[in-house]
Design a protein around this motif. Sequence first.
Motif, PDB file in Angstrom:
ATOM      1  N   CYS A  21       0.803  -1.230   0.000  1.00  0.00           N
ATOM      2  CA  CYS A  21       0.000   0.000   0.000  1.00  0.00           C
ATOM      3  C   CYS A  21       0.832   1.275   0.000  1.00  0.00           C
ATOM      4  O   CYS A  21       0.284   2.358  -0.166  1.00  0.00           O
ATOM      5  CB  CYS A  21      -0.951   0.011   1.200  1.00  0.00           C
ATOM      6  SG  CYS A  21      -0.120   0.333   2.768  1.00  0.00           S
ATOM      7  N   GLY A  22       2.149   1.170   0.222  1.00  0.00           N
ATOM      8  CA  GLY A  22       2.984   2.360   0.201  1.00  0.00           C
ATOM      9  C   GLY A  22       3.069   3.112   1.509  1.00  0.00           C
ATOM     10  O   GLY A  22       3.756   4.131   1.586  1.00  0.00           O
ATOM     11  N   TYR A  23       2.389   2.621   2.546  1.00  0.00           N
ATOM     12  CA  TYR A  23       2.484   3.293   3.846  1.00  0.00           C
ATOM     13  C   TYR A  23       3.934   3.318   4.304  1.00  0.00           C
ATOM     14  O   TYR A  23       4.619   2.295   4.263  1.00  0.00           O
ATOM     15  CB  TYR A  23       1.608   2.579   4.884  1.00  0.00           C
ATOM     16  CG  TYR A  23       1.721   3.182   6.265  1.00  0.00           C
ATOM     17  CD1 TYR A  23       1.023   4.340   6.595  1.00  0.00           C
ATOM     18  CD2 TYR A  23       2.536   2.607   7.234  1.00  0.00           C
ATOM     19  CE1 TYR A  23       1.131   4.905   7.850  1.00  0.00           C
ATOM     20  CE2 TYR A  23       2.654   3.161   8.497  1.00  0.00           C
ATOM     21  CZ  TYR A  23       1.951   4.316   8.802  1.00  0.00           C
ATOM     22  OH  TYR A  23       2.068   4.874  10.055  1.00  0.00           O
ATOM     23  N   ASP A  24       4.400   4.491   4.745  1.00  0.00           N
ATOM     24  CA  ASP A  24       5.812   4.639   5.103  1.00  0.00           C
ATOM     25  C   ASP A  24       5.944   5.546   6.313  1.00  0.00           C
ATOM     26  O   ASP A  24       5.706   6.750   6.228  1.00  0.00           O
ATOM     27  CB  ASP A  24       6.571   5.241   3.906  1.00  0.00           C
ATOM     28  CG  ASP A  24       8.083   5.267   4.135  1.00  0.00           C
ATOM     29  OD1 ASP A  24       8.534   4.974   5.261  1.00  0.00           O
ATOM     30  OD2 ASP A  24       8.797   5.594   3.176  1.00  0.00           O
ATOM     31  N   ASP A  25       6.290   4.945   7.453  1.00  0.00           N
ATOM     32  CA  ASP A  25       6.505   5.782   8.637  1.00  0.00           C
ATOM     33  C   ASP A  25       7.994   5.902   8.961  1.00  0.00           C
ATOM     34  O   ASP A  25       8.374   6.360  10.028  1.00  0.00           O
ATOM     35  CB  ASP A  25       5.715   5.258   9.845  1.00  0.00           C
ATOM     36  CG  ASP A  25       6.166   3.867  10.276  1.00  0.00           C
ATOM     37  OD1 ASP A  25       7.142   3.335   9.711  1.00  0.00           O
ATOM     38  OD2 ASP A  25       5.537   3.318  11.202  1.00  0.00           O
ATOM     39  N   GLY A  26       8.851   5.453   8.004  1.00  0.00           N
ATOM     40  CA  GLY A  26      10.284   5.585   8.180  1.00  0.00           C
ATOM     41  C   GLY A  26      10.940   4.368   8.817  1.00  0.00           C
ATOM     42  O   GLY A  26      12.160   4.251   8.800  1.00  0.00           O
ATOM     43  N   ASP A  27      10.147   3.465   9.395  1.00  0.00           N
ATOM     44  CA  ASP A  27      10.720   2.245   9.965  1.00  0.00           C
ATOM     45  C   ASP A  27      11.044   1.261   8.849  1.00  0.00           C
ATOM     46  O   ASP A  27      10.306   1.173   7.867  1.00  0.00           O
ATOM     47  CB  ASP A  27       9.725   1.583  10.937  1.00  0.00           C
ATOM     48  CG  ASP A  27       9.640   2.322  12.265  1.00  0.00           C
ATOM     49  OD1 ASP A  27      10.532   3.151  12.533  1.00  0.00           O
ATOM     50  OD2 ASP A  27       8.683   2.063  13.011  1.00  0.00           O
ATOM     51  N   GLN A  28      12.111   0.502   9.031  1.00  0.00           N
ATOM     52  CA  GLN A  28      12.480  -0.492   8.025  1.00  0.00           C
ATOM     53  C   GLN A  28      11.461  -1.619   7.992  1.00  0.00           C
ATOM     54  O   GLN A  28      11.118  -2.179   9.029  1.00  0.00           O
ATOM     55  CB  GLN A  28      13.847  -1.102   8.365  1.00  0.00           C
ATOM     56  CG  GLN A  28      15.007  -0.169   8.156  1.00  0.00           C
ATOM     57  CD  GLN A  28      16.356  -0.876   8.358  1.00  0.00           C
ATOM     58  OE1 GLN A  28      16.400  -2.049   8.667  1.00  0.00           O
ATOM     59  NE2 GLN A  28      17.419  -0.140   8.169  1.00  0.00           N
ATOM     60  N   VAL A  29      11.006  -1.959   6.789  1.00  0.00           N
ATOM     61  CA  VAL A  29      10.196  -3.159   6.621  1.00  0.00           C
ATOM     62  C   VAL A  29      11.054  -4.268   5.992  1.00  0.00           C
ATOM     63  O   VAL A  29      10.778  -5.452   6.176  1.00  0.00           O
ATOM     64  CB  VAL A  29       8.905  -2.889   5.820  1.00  0.00           C
ATOM     65  CG1 VAL A  29       7.949  -2.015   6.624  1.00  0.00           C
ATOM     66  CG2 VAL A  29       9.186  -2.250   4.476  1.00  0.00           C
ATOM     67  N   PHE A  30      12.107  -3.841   5.253  1.00  0.00           N
ATOM     68  CA  PHE A  30      13.166  -4.744   4.792  1.00  0.00           C
ATOM     69  C   PHE A  30      14.480  -4.041   5.108  1.00  0.00           C
ATOM     70  O   PHE A  30      14.600  -2.837   4.880  1.00  0.00           O
ATOM     71  CB  PHE A  30      13.057  -5.006   3.272  1.00  0.00           C
ATOM     72  CG  PHE A  30      11.885  -5.878   2.914  1.00  0.00           C
ATOM     73  CD1 PHE A  30      12.024  -7.249   2.780  1.00  0.00           C
ATOM     74  CD2 PHE A  30      10.636  -5.313   2.727  1.00  0.00           C
ATOM     75  CE1 PHE A  30      10.939  -8.057   2.462  1.00  0.00           C
ATOM     76  CE2 PHE A  30       9.536  -6.109   2.418  1.00  0.00           C
ATOM     77  CZ  PHE A  30       9.690  -7.478   2.287  1.00  0.00           C
ATOM     78  N   ASP A  31      15.452  -4.797   5.670  1.00  0.00           N
ATOM     79  CA  ASP A  31      16.699  -4.146   6.070  1.00  0.00           C
ATOM     80  C   ASP A  31      17.644  -3.976   4.878  1.00  0.00           C
ATOM     81  O   ASP A  31      17.273  -4.262   3.735  1.00  0.00           O
ATOM     82  CB  ASP A  31      17.355  -4.877   7.251  1.00  0.00           C
ATOM     83  CG  ASP A  31      17.961  -6.231   6.849  1.00  0.00           C
ATOM     84  OD1 ASP A  31      18.040  -6.542   5.644  1.00  0.00           O
ATOM     85  OD2 ASP A  31      18.355  -6.971   7.772  1.00  0.00           O
ATOM     86  N   GLU A  32      18.864  -3.502   5.164  1.00  0.00           N
ATOM     87  CA  GLU A  32      19.798  -3.173   4.080  1.00  0.00           C
ATOM     88  C   GLU A  32      20.206  -4.397   3.260  1.00  0.00           C
ATOM     89  O   GLU A  32      20.736  -4.275   2.171  1.00  0.00           O
ATOM     90  CB  GLU A  32      21.028  -2.440   4.618  1.00  0.00           C
ATOM     91  CG  GLU A  32      21.947  -3.265   5.504  1.00  0.00           C
ATOM     92  CD  GLU A  32      21.655  -3.116   6.990  1.00  0.00           C
ATOM     93  OE1 GLU A  32      20.470  -3.131   7.375  1.00  0.00           O
ATOM     94  OE2 GLU A  32      22.619  -3.006   7.766  1.00  0.00           O
ATOM     95  N   TYR A  33      19.957  -5.598   3.788  1.00  0.00           N
ATOM     96  CA  TYR A  33      20.263  -6.819   3.041  1.00  0.00           C
ATOM     97  C   TYR A  33      19.014  -7.390   2.352  1.00  0.00           C
ATOM     98  O   TYR A  33      19.056  -8.484   1.782  1.00  0.00           O
ATOM     99  CB  TYR A  33      20.863  -7.877   3.982  1.00  0.00           C
ATOM    100  CG  TYR A  33      22.058  -7.373   4.744  1.00  0.00           C
ATOM    101  CD1 TYR A  33      23.275  -7.152   4.087  1.00  0.00           C
ATOM    102  CD2 TYR A  33      21.971  -7.083   6.095  1.00  0.00           C
ATOM    103  CE1 TYR A  33      24.364  -6.653   4.777  1.00  0.00           C
ATOM    104  CE2 TYR A  33      23.067  -6.583   6.792  1.00  0.00           C
ATOM    105  CZ  TYR A  33      24.267  -6.368   6.123  1.00  0.00           C
ATOM    106  OH  TYR A  33      25.339  -5.874   6.806  1.00  0.00           O
TER     107      TYR A  33
END
Length: 92
Positions: free
Chosen positions: A17-29
Amino acid sequence: MSAEDKEDKTETACRICGYDDGDQVFDEYGVPQYVICPCCYSESGIGDDNVSQVREVRGYWVATGAPWHDPSFRPADWDLLEQLANIPPQWR
Ligand SMILES: [Zn+2]
């Protein structure tokens, strides 16, 4: 070896849905953090690992009226299309 070998795969926007509160949902890997989206109620890493599935889940969510799982997170001036624009291009 250059920095290009270490591509940052961090994602903070919900693939559905594109919701983005700035928390990672997938990390840098690119590892899912199993975050439950307060908007569409999807969980990162569950059913969002291929684009056809992502589109199917999103289509169902939009078709049912794009309901918020937790309406207390819904901004007063929420705009569905604006939020969908946050979805990373590869998941649209
Ligand atoms: Zn979501």
